[in-house]
Scaffold this motif. Structure first.
Motif, short mmCIF file in Angstrom:
data_model
loop_
_atom_site.label_atom_id
_atom_site.label_comp_id
_atom_site.label_asym_id
_atom_site.label_seq_id
_atom_site.Cartn_x
_atom_site.Cartn_y
_atom_site.Cartn_z
N ALA A 1 -10.78 6.06 5.78
CA ALA A 1 -10.80 5.02 4.63
C ALA A 1 -10.05 3.87 5.00
O ALA A 1 -10.31 2.74 4.97
CB ALA A 1 -10.41 5.71 3.20
N VAL A 2 -9.01 4.01 5.58
CA VAL A 2 -7.98 3.10 6.01
C VAL A 2 -8.66 2.26 7.01
O VAL A 2 -8.59 0.75 7.00
CB VAL A 2 -6.63 3.58 6.38
CG1 VAL A 2 -5.67 2.25 7.01
CG2 VAL A 2 -5.64 4.36 5.44
N ARG B 1 -11.80 1.90 7.52
CA ARG B 1 -12.95 1.21 7.06
C ARG B 1 -12.48 -0.23 6.37
O ARG B 1 -12.92 -1.35 6.50
CB ARG B 1 -13.79 1.83 6.28
CG ARG B 1 -14.48 2.84 6.81
CD ARG B 1 -15.65 3.70 5.82
NE ARG B 1 -14.91 4.23 4.75
CZ ARG B 1 -14.31 5.76 4.87
NH1 ARG B 1 -14.59 6.17 5.85
NH2 ARG B 1 -13.73 6.11 3.64
N ARG B 2 -11.55 -0.11 5.74
CA ARG B 2 -10.79 -1.09 4.89
C ARG B 2 -10.49 -2.27 5.56
O ARG B 2 -10.40 -3.24 5.50
CB ARG B 2 -9.81 -0.66 3.82
CG ARG B 2 -9.03 -1.79 3.00
CD ARG B 2 -9.88 -2.21 1.89
NE ARG B 2 -10.17 -1.03 1.03
CZ ARG B 2 -9.38 -0.95 -0.24
NH1 ARG B 2 -8.34 -1.69 -0.14
NH2 ARG B 2 -9.75 -0.12 -0.83
N LEU B 3 -9.50 -1.62 6.82
CA LEU B 3 -9.16 -2.78 7.68
C LEU B 3 -10.12 -3.40 8.56
O LEU B 3 -10.20 -4.80 8.73
CB LEU B 3 -8.18 -2.12 8.94
CG LEU B 3 -6.58 -1.60 8.19
CD1 LEU B 3 -5.83 -0.97 9.11
CD2 LEU B 3 -5.98 -3.05 7.75
N LEU C 1 0.86 -1.17 -0.01
CA LEU C 1 0.10 -0.09 0.03
C LEU C 1 0.86 1.19 0.21
O LEU C 1 1.99 1.30 0.56
CB LEU C 1 -0.99 0.18 1.29
CG LEU C 1 -1.99 -0.89 1.26
CD1 LEU C 1 -2.65 -1.11 2.61
CD2 LEU C 1 -2.96 -1.23 0.19
N ALA D 1 -13.18 -4.03 7.38
CA ALA D 1 -13.94 -4.94 6.62
C ALA D 1 -13.13 -6.18 6.48
O ALA D 1 -13.66 -7.18 6.22
CB ALA D 1 -14.23 -4.25 5.32
N PHE D 2 -11.84 -6.30 6.16
CA PHE D 2 -10.87 -7.15 6.17
C PHE D 2 -11.21 -8.07 7.29
O PHE D 2 -11.11 -9.48 7.26
CB PHE D 2 -9.61 -6.87 5.97
CG PHE D 2 -8.67 -7.92 6.23
CD1 PHE D 2 -8.35 -8.92 4.86
CD2 PHE D 2 -7.90 -8.31 7.34
CE1 PHE D 2 -7.78 -10.12 4.99
CE2 PHE D 2 -7.14 -9.64 7.39
CZ PHE D 2 -6.92 -10.33 6.05
N ASP E 1 -3.23 5.23 -1.73
CA ASP E 1 -4.22 4.33 -1.94
C ASP E 1 -5.53 4.65 -1.27
O ASP E 1 -6.47 4.03 -1.32
CB ASP E 1 -3.79 2.83 -1.57
CG ASP E 1 -2.79 2.36 -2.34
OD1 ASP E 1 -2.62 2.75 -3.62
OD2 ASP E 1 -1.63 1.53 -1.84
N PHE E 2 -5.52 5.57 -0.46
CA PHE E 2 -6.76 5.91 0.52
C PHE E 2 -7.06 7.35 0.31
O PHE E 2 -6.10 8.01 0.66
CB PHE E 2 -6.70 5.30 1.99
CG PHE E 2 -6.74 3.81 2.22
CD1 PHE E 2 -7.52 3.16 2.06
CD2 PHE E 2 -5.26 3.44 1.96
CE1 PHE E 2 -7.51 1.69 1.87
CE2 PHE E 2 -5.25 1.88 2.06
CZ PHE E 2 -6.14 1.08 2.00
#
Length: 57
Positions: free
Chosen positions: A12-13, A15-17, A2, A19-20, A6-7
């Motif tokens: 946003a980081v 949220r992505r983490l 990354l 979700a993972f 990328d964010f």
């Protein structure tokens, strides 16, 4: 890998983490480890030798 581009922001980081983490927790399954340190050692030595060979080239 990354990069900072990328964010759009730290939210946003996050949220992505999260979700993972949710996806991983939903799909993760235990596995039976078949190696002991004794039978894993030759494999690690082979990898180390391979790495040293590449670095010498």
């Amino acid at each position: 890998m990354l990069s900072p581009n990328d964010f759009e922001d730290l939210a946003a980081v996050e949220r992505r983490l999260l979700a993972f983490e949710e996806r991983y927790d939903a799909t993760a399954a235990p596995f039976k480890w078949r190696h002991t340190t004794t039978n894993l050692h030759p494999h690690l030595e082979r990898l180390d030798h391979h790495d040293r060979t590449l670095q010498a080239a």
